[in-house]
Design an enzyme around this catalytic site. Structure first.
Site, PDB file in Angstrom:
ATOM      1  N   GLU A 103      -0.889  -4.293  11.532  1.00 14.42           N
ATOM      2  CA  GLU A 103      -0.026  -3.892  10.421  1.00 14.42           C
ATOM      3  C   GLU A 103       1.387  -4.416  10.659  1.00 14.42           C
ATOM      4  O   GLU A 103       2.080  -4.841   9.728  1.00 14.42           O
ATOM      5  CB  GLU A 103      -0.022  -2.372  10.309  1.00 14.42           C
ATOM      6  CG  GLU A 103       0.672  -1.829   9.087  1.00 14.42           C
ATOM      7  CD  GLU A 103       0.483  -0.319   8.978  1.00 14.42           C
ATOM      8  OE1 GLU A 103      -0.263   0.114   8.085  1.00 14.42           O
ATOM      9  OE2 GLU A 103       1.077   0.403   9.797  1.00 14.42           O
ATOM     10  N   ASP A 143      -5.320 -10.385  -0.467  1.00 14.80           N
ATOM     11  CA  ASP A 143      -4.027 -11.062  -0.408  1.00 14.80           C
ATOM     12  C   ASP A 143      -3.256 -10.904  -1.720  1.00 14.80           C
ATOM     13  O   ASP A 143      -3.800 -11.077  -2.814  1.00 14.80           O
ATOM     14  CB  ASP A 143      -4.229 -12.550  -0.106  1.00 14.80           C
ATOM     15  CG  ASP A 143      -2.922 -13.247   0.210  1.00 14.80           C
ATOM     16  OD1 ASP A 143      -2.013 -12.604   0.780  1.00 14.80           O
ATOM     17  OD2 ASP A 143      -2.792 -14.446  -0.113  1.00 14.80           O
ATOM     18  N   HIS A 144      -1.973 -10.549  -1.587  1.00 18.78           N
ATOM     19  CA  HIS A 144      -1.072 -10.356  -2.726  1.00 18.78           C
ATOM     20  C   HIS A 144      -1.625  -9.340  -3.724  1.00 18.78           C
ATOM     21  O   HIS A 144      -1.652  -9.571  -4.938  1.00 18.78           O
ATOM     22  CB  HIS A 144      -0.776 -11.701  -3.412  1.00 18.78           C
ATOM     23  CG  HIS A 144       0.215 -12.518  -2.653  1.00 18.78           C
ATOM     24  ND1 HIS A 144      -0.101 -13.158  -1.464  1.00 18.78           N
ATOM     25  CD2 HIS A 144       1.527 -12.797  -2.895  1.00 18.78           C
ATOM     26  CE1 HIS A 144       0.961 -13.804  -1.014  1.00 18.78           C
ATOM     27  NE2 HIS A 144       1.962 -13.592  -1.854  1.00 18.78           N
ATOM     28  N   HIS A 184       4.858   0.104  -0.329  1.00 21.11           N
ATOM     29  CA  HIS A 184       5.645  -0.798   0.514  1.00 21.11           C
ATOM     30  C   HIS A 184       4.692  -1.877   1.030  1.00 21.11           C
ATOM     31  O   HIS A 184       3.472  -1.739   0.921  1.00 21.11           O
ATOM     32  CB  HIS A 184       6.295  -0.044   1.678  1.00 21.11           C
ATOM     33  CG  HIS A 184       5.312   0.578   2.616  1.00 21.11           C
ATOM     34  ND1 HIS A 184       4.647   1.743   2.319  1.00 21.11           N
ATOM     35  CD2 HIS A 184       4.850   0.186   3.836  1.00 21.11           C
ATOM     36  CE1 HIS A 184       3.828   2.056   3.326  1.00 21.11           C
ATOM     37  NE2 HIS A 184       3.935   1.121   4.256  1.00 21.11           N
ATOM     38  N   CYS A 234       6.192   5.992   4.291  1.00 19.83           N
ATOM     39  CA  CYS A 234       4.955   5.303   3.882  1.00 19.83           C
ATOM     40  C   CYS A 234       4.314   5.965   2.671  1.00 19.83           C
ATOM     41  O   CYS A 234       3.342   5.443   2.115  1.00 19.83           O
ATOM     42  CB  CYS A 234       3.956   5.258   5.045  1.00 19.83           C
ATOM     43  SG  CYS A 234       4.526   4.275   6.435  1.00 19.83           S
ATOM     44  N   HIS A 269       3.247  -5.138   3.756  1.00 20.93           N
ATOM     45  CA  HIS A 269       3.047  -5.646   5.118  1.00 20.93           C
ATOM     46  C   HIS A 269       2.490  -7.062   5.049  1.00 20.93           C
ATOM     47  O   HIS A 269       1.773  -7.413   4.109  1.00 20.93           O
ATOM     48  CB  HIS A 269       2.035  -4.788   5.890  1.00 20.93           C
ATOM     49  CG  HIS A 269       2.504  -3.417   6.220  1.00 20.93           C
ATOM     50  ND1 HIS A 269       3.401  -3.141   7.232  1.00 20.93           N
ATOM     51  CD2 HIS A 269       2.199  -2.209   5.667  1.00 20.93           C
ATOM     52  CE1 HIS A 269       3.624  -1.845   7.293  1.00 20.93           C
ATOM     53  NE2 HIS A 269       2.908  -1.252   6.344  1.00 20.93           N
ATOM     54  N   HIS A 326       0.843  -1.191   0.000  1.00 16.47           N
ATOM     55  CA  HIS A 326       0.000   0.000   0.000  1.00 16.47           C
ATOM     56  C   HIS A 326       0.881   1.245   0.000  1.00 16.47           C
ATOM     57  O   HIS A 326       2.085   1.183   0.263  1.00 16.47           O
ATOM     58  CB  HIS A 326      -0.969   0.003   1.198  1.00 16.47           C
ATOM     59  CG  HIS A 326      -0.347   0.318   2.523  1.00 16.47           C
ATOM     60  ND1 HIS A 326      -1.043   0.849   3.585  1.00 16.47           N
ATOM     61  CD2 HIS A 326       0.927   0.180   2.984  1.00 16.47           C
ATOM     62  CE1 HIS A 326      -0.253   1.013   4.625  1.00 16.47           C
ATOM     63  NE2 HIS A 326       0.939   0.608   4.292  1.00 16.47           N
TER      64      HIS A 326
END
Length: 264
Positions: free
Chosen positions: A253, A202-203, A166, A160, A168, A141
């Site tokens: 996070e 996801d991904h 980047h 960020c 998580h 994100h």
């Protein structure tokens, strides 16, 4: 001065309880394992006013004894006599037995079936039990608000705000209230969370690949606060349709930063 004191009791349910080994230290579970044992934890949260002389609400050894003399034998019997029983149906009798064995009020009892699965019951409303299970998804994100200038975004979000984003490894834990006699199961929570949350995020790059966070399409900034709310909104209707009540969702996070929506 009222306080809540919580004590965790760790133990193994062994296939031959009469041979259950007792440990000199109960930190890793007492009794210890024998054969293909089941490891459980019970958290007993007690409330009241501490003794003015000792400062104790209750001696923790008294809490240990209350759990070990009531809940452990009940679970040993259940493992032998009804191994397919639903944990939700066992929790209220467990809590009632522990509460009767304590000299102070039992506020809440939590039965941890593993490190990421738990059932809990609030004694103020013993008609409901709360199922918690933790899931994870990996996503990228970027924290960026289009209405702010580039300099303002960099000032507020720092690294960020990296244009490339980047990543998580997020962890997600729904808390669902159910009637112990309802048909809602751990398998339902797994299936619904996978379908409504994990498969959707996801991904992915949240800002690019998802409707909820694609800001040029009216999405919100993917802060952990907004992610928790979006996960709740996606999952709540499916849980309600199956007969449960989604109370909260907590999103981590990192291992140091999490948000729970809605606040309780």
């Amino acid at each position: 001065m009222n306080v809540t004191l919580e004590r965790t009791v760790r133990f193994f349910i062994n296939p031959r309880p009469d041979r259950s080994p007792l440990a000199s230290s109960g930190f890793a579970g007492n009794p210890g394992p024998d054969g293909l044992a089941r490891y459980y934890e019970i958290d007993a949260a007690c409330s009241g006013t501490p003794d003015p002389t000792t400062g104790y609400l209750v001696n923790i050894k008294t809490v240990d004894q209350a759990v070990r003399s009531t809940a452990v034998p009940m679970l040993e019997r259940a493992a032998t006599e009804s191994p397919t029983a639903d944990p939700a149906e066992l929790l209220e009798p467990l809590a009632r037995a522990v509460a009767q064995a304590l000299p102070v009020r039992l506020e809440r009892l939590t039965w941890r079936l593993g490190p990421f699965h738990a059932w809990s019951i609030e004694m103020s409303d013993p008609t409901k039990v709360i199922l918690r299970q933790r899931f994870d998804f990996a996503a990228a994100h970027r924290l960026h608000v289009p209405s702010l200038s580039d300099d303002e975004n960099r000032e507020r979000f720092g690294k960020c705000n990296n244009p490339s984003g980047h990543g998580h490894n997020y962890q997600v834990e729904p808390a669902v209230a159910v009637d112990p006699a309802s048909a809602f199961t751990q398998a339902d929570l797994t299936r619904l969370t996978e379908a409504c949350v994990i498969d959707a995020f996801d991904h992915t790059h949240l800002n690019v690949d998802t409707t909820e966070f694609k800001q040029d399409a009216g999405g919100v900034n993917p802060s952990v606060e907004n992610i928790a709310k979006v996960c709740f909104v996606r999952l709540e209707p499916a849980v309600r349709e199956r007969g449960g009540e989604l109370r909260t969702i907590t999103v981590w996070e990192t291992d140091r930063t999490s948000c729970t929506y809605p606040a309780r």
